[in-house]
Scaffold this active site. Structure first.
Site, PDB file in Angstrom:
ATOM      1  N   CYS A   1       0.834  -1.216   0.000  1.00 22.99           N
ATOM      2  CA  CYS A   1       0.000   0.000   0.000  1.00 22.99           C
ATOM      3  C   CYS A   1       0.862   1.257   0.000  1.00 22.99           C
ATOM      4  O   CYS A   1       0.546   2.240  -0.669  1.00 22.99           O
ATOM      5  CB  CYS A   1      -0.920   0.021   1.215  1.00 22.99           C
TER       6      CYS A   1
HETATM    7  C1  BEZ Z   1       0.440  -4.535   1.930  1.00 26.16           C
HETATM    8  O1  BEZ Z   1       0.007  -3.508   1.407  1.00 26.16           O
HETATM    9  O2  BEZ Z   1       1.613  -4.842   1.874  1.00 26.16           O
HETATM   10  C2  BEZ Z   1      -0.540  -5.434   2.646  1.00 26.16           C
HETATM   11  C3  BEZ Z   1      -1.832  -5.051   2.849  1.00 26.16           C
HETATM   12  C4  BEZ Z   1      -2.709  -5.886   3.496  1.00 26.16           C
HETATM   13  C5  BEZ Z   1      -2.279  -7.111   3.931  1.00 26.16           C
HETATM   14  C6  BEZ Z   1      -0.969  -7.502   3.714  1.00 26.16           C
HETATM   15  C7  BEZ Z   1      -0.097  -6.658   3.077  1.00 26.16           C
END
Ligand code: BEZ
Length: 219
Positions: free
Chosen positions: A45
């Site tokens: 994200c």
């Molecule tokens: C990420 O953006 O890396 C992420 C988001 C939700 C769960 C696991 C990883």
């Protein structure tokens, strides 16, 4: 039932990092991208929001507003900005919705199967929003929908490419072929007769009776 292309994008009011937003009013007379991410302070994200921040000028050029959303509170969005800048070099200037009560997430079907009812005590695996993208036109209708899983960061250049195609094909009776990019040849739609094609586009090439290509129209 899930939202489909040509549905009116549901209107809502929400708290954002830019203050309260009334969605349809916020869209104004241009295009909009509403995109969700699962959770603040997570690696994929962080790269996604920074990438969108770096592309903000490209969206503006196309008269497209961008707005992010997750079920994290607005205060958390604000705290996360520094990390995004550190990781990607880009400052997020577009608004981020804090959808703590999952109101918008439910309205736009952004929750995965088996999601919970509130953001309290959640883990990223349950009631976090998935990576959804809605592109909305000036008529407030949904033009494009994308849904990606938690582990896969999106290619936001593709969103720009698709917007270029949608804005072009909204103006001219053309469609764009696979992997088309701005400036490349386009397809003349079936609604245009051969006679009309000459008048509208000048020269064109017939590859198959139903596949006619011409230069990208300007204007
Ligand atoms: C990420 O953006 O890396 C992420 C988001 C939700 C769960 C696991 C990883």
């Amino acid at each position: 039932m899930s939202l489909r292309i040509n549905d009116i994008a549901p209107d809502f009011t929400a708290e954002t990092t830019h203050g309260p937003v009334s969605f349809h009013e916020w869209i104004g007379d241009g295009w909009a991208v509403l995109f969700s991410h699962p959770k603040n302070f997570t690696p994929v994200c962080t790269t996604e929001l920074g990438t969108m921040a770096g592309l903000e000028g490209e969206f503006k050029k196309r008269n497209v507003k961008i707005i992010g959303i997750s079920v994290d509170p607005v205060a958390d969005h604000a705290k996360w900005q520094g990390d995004i800048k550190t990781a990607t070099g880009h400052l997020v200037q577009y608004p981020l919705i804090g959808d703590k009560d999952l109101k918008v997430a439910k309205l736009y079907d952004m929750l995965p199967a088996g999601a919970g009812e509130t953001s309290e005590g959640r883990t990223p695996a349950d009631n976090a929003t998935v990576r959804s993208v809605y592109v909305i036109g000036p008529d407030r209708k949904i033009k494009l929908v994308l849904t990606y899983p938690m582990t896969t960061g999106r290619n936001f250049d593709e969103i720009l490419r698709a917007i270029d195609s949608m804005q072009l094909t909204a103006k001219h009776q053309v469609a764009t072929p696979a992997n088309w990019k701005q400036g490349e040849d386009v397809i003349i739609t079936a609604a245009v007769s051969n006679e009309d094609a000459i008048k509208r586009f000048g020269a064109y090439e017939t590859i198959l009776p139903y596949l006619r290509k011409t230069k990208q129209p300007t204007g």
